[in-house]
Design an enzyme around this catalytic site. Structure first.
Site, PDB file in Angstrom:
ATOM      1  N   TYR A  30      38.065  29.327  25.076  1.00 21.03           N
ATOM      2  CA  TYR A  30      36.812  29.018  25.769  1.00 21.03           C
ATOM      3  C   TYR A  30      37.081  28.886  27.278  1.00 21.03           C
ATOM      4  CZ  TYR A  30      32.930  26.245  27.581  1.00 21.03           C
ATOM      5  OH  TYR A  30      31.895  25.782  28.349  1.00 21.03           O
ATOM      6  N   SER A 112      29.847  18.652  36.264  1.00 25.07           N
ATOM      7  CA  SER A 112      28.841  19.512  35.618  1.00 25.07           C
ATOM      8  C   SER A 112      27.853  18.664  34.819  1.00 25.07           C
ATOM      9  CB  SER A 112      29.563  20.488  34.677  1.00 25.07           C
ATOM     10  OG  SER A 112      28.650  21.029  33.747  1.00 25.07           O
ATOM     11  N   GLN A 133      26.651  18.875  39.877  1.00 23.64           N
ATOM     12  CA  GLN A 133      26.069  20.211  39.639  1.00 23.64           C
ATOM     13  C   GLN A 133      24.964  20.098  38.607  1.00 23.64           C
ATOM     14  OE1 GLN A 133      27.298  22.254  36.492  1.00 23.64           O
ATOM     15  NE2 GLN A 133      25.301  23.238  36.806  1.00 23.64           N
ATOM     16  N   TYR A 135      22.385  21.779  36.114  1.00 19.84           N
ATOM     17  CA  TYR A 135      21.796  22.873  35.340  1.00 19.84           C
ATOM     18  C   TYR A 135      20.317  22.564  35.338  1.00 19.84           C
ATOM     19  CZ  TYR A 135      25.471  25.482  32.886  1.00 19.84           C
ATOM     20  OH  TYR A 135      26.489  26.328  32.559  1.00 19.84           O
ATOM     21  N   ARG A 170      30.425  36.050  25.294  1.00 17.71           N
ATOM     22  CA  ARG A 170      31.884  35.871  25.315  1.00 17.71           C
ATOM     23  C   ARG A 170      32.448  36.069  23.917  1.00 17.71           C
ATOM     24  NH1 ARG A 170      30.676  30.547  28.553  1.00 17.71           N
ATOM     25  NH2 ARG A 170      29.673  31.522  30.340  1.00 17.71           N
ATOM     26  N   LYS A 257      24.984  27.517  43.849  1.00 20.58           N
ATOM     27  CA  LYS A 257      26.208  28.156  43.357  1.00 20.58           C
ATOM     28  C   LYS A 257      25.835  29.395  42.553  1.00 20.58           C
ATOM     29  CE  LYS A 257      30.199  26.930  40.430  1.00 20.58           C
ATOM     30  NZ  LYS A 257      29.968  27.396  39.070  1.00 20.58           N
ATOM     31  N   HIS A 281      30.929  32.778  38.440  1.00 21.93           N
ATOM     32  CA  HIS A 281      31.202  31.913  37.298  1.00 21.93           C
ATOM     33  C   HIS A 281      32.577  32.237  36.685  1.00 21.93           C
ATOM     34  CE1 HIS A 281      28.478  28.977  35.314  1.00 21.93           C
ATOM     35  NE2 HIS A 281      29.355  29.030  34.319  1.00 21.93           N
TER      36      HIS A 281
HETATM   37  C1  LIG Z   1      35.329  26.734  30.694  1.00 24.38           C
HETATM   38  C2  LIG Z   1      34.411  26.853  31.884  1.00 24.38           C
HETATM   39  C3  LIG Z   1      33.222  26.147  31.886  1.00 24.38           C
HETATM   40  C4  LIG Z   1      32.383  26.206  33.011  1.00 24.38           C
HETATM   41  N1  LIG Z   1      31.248  25.438  33.038  1.00 24.38           N
HETATM   42  C5  LIG Z   1      30.492  25.413  34.167  1.00 24.38           C
HETATM   43  C6  LIG Z   1      29.396  24.510  34.284  1.00 24.38           C
HETATM   44  O1  LIG Z   1      29.107  23.714  33.393  1.00 24.38           O
HETATM   45  N2  LIG Z   1      28.678  24.546  35.438  1.00 24.38           N
HETATM   46  C7  LIG Z   1      28.988  25.387  36.470  1.00 24.38           C
HETATM   47  O2  LIG Z   1      28.313  25.378  37.517  1.00 24.38           O
HETATM   48  N3  LIG Z   1      30.015  26.243  36.378  1.00 24.38           N
HETATM   49  C8  LIG Z   1      30.793  26.265  35.271  1.00 24.38           C
HETATM   50  N4  LIG Z   1      31.883  27.088  35.202  1.00 24.38           N
HETATM   51  C9  LIG Z   1      32.209  27.957  36.356  1.00 24.38           C
HETATM   52  C10 LIG Z   1      33.112  27.220  37.349  1.00 24.38           C
HETATM   53  O3  LIG Z   1      32.398  26.223  38.036  1.00 24.38           O
HETATM   54  C11 LIG Z   1      33.680  28.183  38.402  1.00 24.38           C
HETATM   55  O4  LIG Z   1      32.631  28.920  38.969  1.00 24.38           O
HETATM   56  C12 LIG Z   1      34.720  29.128  37.828  1.00 24.38           C
HETATM   57  O5  LIG Z   1      35.563  28.470  36.929  1.00 24.38           O
HETATM   58  C13 LIG Z   1      35.538  29.701  38.972  1.00 24.38           C
HETATM   59  O6  LIG Z   1      36.472  30.621  38.514  1.00 24.38           O
HETATM   60  P1  LIG Z   1      37.999  30.258  38.191  1.00 24.38           P
HETATM   61  O7  LIG Z   1      37.995  29.574  36.869  1.00 24.38           O
HETATM   62  O8  LIG Z   1      38.644  31.593  38.142  1.00 24.38           O
HETATM   63  O9  LIG Z   1      38.518  29.370  39.288  1.00 24.38           O
HETATM   64  C14 LIG Z   1      32.737  27.036  34.100  1.00 24.38           C
HETATM   65  C15 LIG Z   1      33.939  27.734  34.071  1.00 24.38           C
HETATM   66  C16 LIG Z   1      34.783  27.643  32.996  1.00 24.38           C
HETATM   67  C17 LIG Z   1      36.097  28.383  33.039  1.00 24.38           C
END
Ligand SMILES: Cc1cc2nc3c(=O)[nH]c(=O)nc-3n(C[C@H](O)[C@H](O)[C@H](O)COP(=O)(O)O)c2cc1C
Length: 383
Positions: A30, A112, A133, A135, A170, A257, A281
């Site tokens: 995940y 988050s 952050q 949602y 995914r 974002k 993301h």
């Molecule tokens: C497992 C996972 C869960 C995520 N959940 C959220 C979330 O709840 N809210 C959000 O704004 N971004 C979420 N993201 C995106 C991250 O904030 C971020 O944009 C992203 O991880 C950046 O890429 P990187 O993992 O390569 O550093 C998530 C990313 C991952 C890997």
């Protein structure tokens, strides 16, 4: 805060390998995976790696200073911890571990809406220094209440998410029966027995739950009903009216974002937004999309006098932070890198990974003979 690095894990690659061993497979996948065929996930890395920097060895140089101004605060370094949902499922207590480590190191931690700690708990750990952050909830009164809670907790910066109009597709999560929200199959439960540290920590810290959202949930929901509740609550797509209404209510700094093009950036500026985190993301939403560094570079050139331009997606260490800043970013964020750290090293993982990033970034700055982070664009090689 003291820089403390466990010499067995001197890079994010090492942490990732260790996290793969320590975390249950469904949780690791995940965290680690992208969407569809992982094209966008890989592109984030390859486009960043193309960026080259030029040292200036003979220039006058005193020392490198990593301190970075953002929204009226001086952070110790130009990177922060991106919001990640369901963190406690990946490693128990991980949002608290990361929030505290970020606070101790004076870097921002973004909580988050759908992670496993609450606005209030994280505010307590970080003396109100963390960001929140949102949602966007479908229901107006839930949204208002979340914003009131964030303001009351002392949050200065609110981040609203634009790039999840629908949940990413995914394949790993589909195979593992893990969706938003999680459902535990027999296969996943068996997997947990192979990961004793994870299982013990889960027993100590309790089943992960959506702590910030708990107050709005009807009591005693089973997993299926929880799924329906979360789907209905977050069916809300972001649009200009919704941003305008948040801008009205939120007195602090407002960041969007997930904006990746001029049209949306211009709308954000017109609506009085203070900053953008250019992000895809982490390659988890649109496999046919661009890497985030490419649109960030363009948006930074065009809008840096109108709005703060920040970036995330694909950064894995000091050289990447320097690459992004040299290309015009004013600040950077990472998601997976820090979660790999906690997955690998548990409660030491936050301090370790932030220390690692600081050490790597300091080395790059000194190698380039760059005294201030704002001077990094002078070291960009433009072909
Ligand atoms: C497992 C996972 C869960 C995520 N959940 C959220 C979330 O709840 N809210 C959000 O704004 N971004 C979420 N993201 C995106 C991250 O904030 C971020 O944009 C992203 O991880 C950046 O890429 P990187 O993992 O390569 O550093 C998530 C990313 C991952 C890997």
């Amino acid at each position: 805060m003291e820089i403390k690095i466990n010499p067995k894990y001197p890079s994010v690659t090492d942490l990732r390998k260790r996290a793969m061993v320590k975390m249950p497979k469904f949780a690791f996948e995940y965290l680690d995976g992208g969407c569809n065929e992982d094209i966008n996930l890989d592109k984030n890395r390859t486009d960043l790696q193309k960026i080259e920097l030029m040292p200036q060895y003979l220039s006058k140089f005193d020392k490198s200073n990593l301190k970075t101004e953002l929204f009226g605060h001086t952070y110790d370094a130009p990177f922060g911890i991106a919001p990640v949902g369901l963190q406690g499922l990946m490693w128990p207590n991980s949002p608290e571990i990361l929030a505290k480590a970020a606070f101790n190191h004076n870097i921002p931690f973004i909580l988050s809406t759908v992670t496993t700690s609450s606005i209030e708990r994280v505010a307590e750990l970080t003396e109100g220094k963390s960001w929140f952050q949102l949602y966007h909830p479908a229901e107006e009164k839930v949204k208002r209440d979340l914003l009131d809670r964030a303001a009351h907790a002392g949050t200065d910066v609110l981040v609203i998410l634009a790039d999840v109009p629908t949940f990413g597709y995914r394949p790993r999560d589909v195979r593992n029966g893990l969706a938003m929200p999680p459902s535990m199959s027999i296969k996943n439960i068996l997997e947990v027995f192979k990961k004793p540290d994870w299982a013990i920590q889960t027993l100590i810290h309790g089943q992960p739950a959506f702590k910030t959202m708990e107050k709005y949930m009807p009591k005693g929901l089973n997993l299926k009903k929880l799924g329906e509740f979360m789907d209905a609550t977050f069916s809300g797509r972001l649009n200009e009216d919704r941003i305008a209404s948040i801008r009205d209510q939120w007195k602090g700094k407002l960041v969007i974002k997930g904006v990746v093009n001029e049209i949306d950036a211009q709308k954000a500026i017109n609506l009085g937004v203070d900053g953008l985190i250019v992000s895809n993301h982490g390659g988890r939403q649109l496999d046919a999309g661009q890497s985030s560094i490419v649109p960030m570079t363009h948006l930074a050139k065009k809008y840096k006098n109108d709005i703060k331009i920040m970036v995330d997606s694909g950064l894995r260490g000091g050289p990447d932070i320097a690459r992004a800043m040299a290309n015009g970013a004013e600040f950077t964020f990472m998601g997976r890198s820090f979660m790999y750290g906690v997955g690998a090293l548990g409660k030491e993982g936050g301090n370790h990974t932030i220390s690692l990033m600081k050490r790597e970034f300091q080395q790059v700055m000194e190698q380039l003979c760059c005294e201030n982070v704002t001077d990094l664009p002078k070291h960009l090689i433009v072909n």
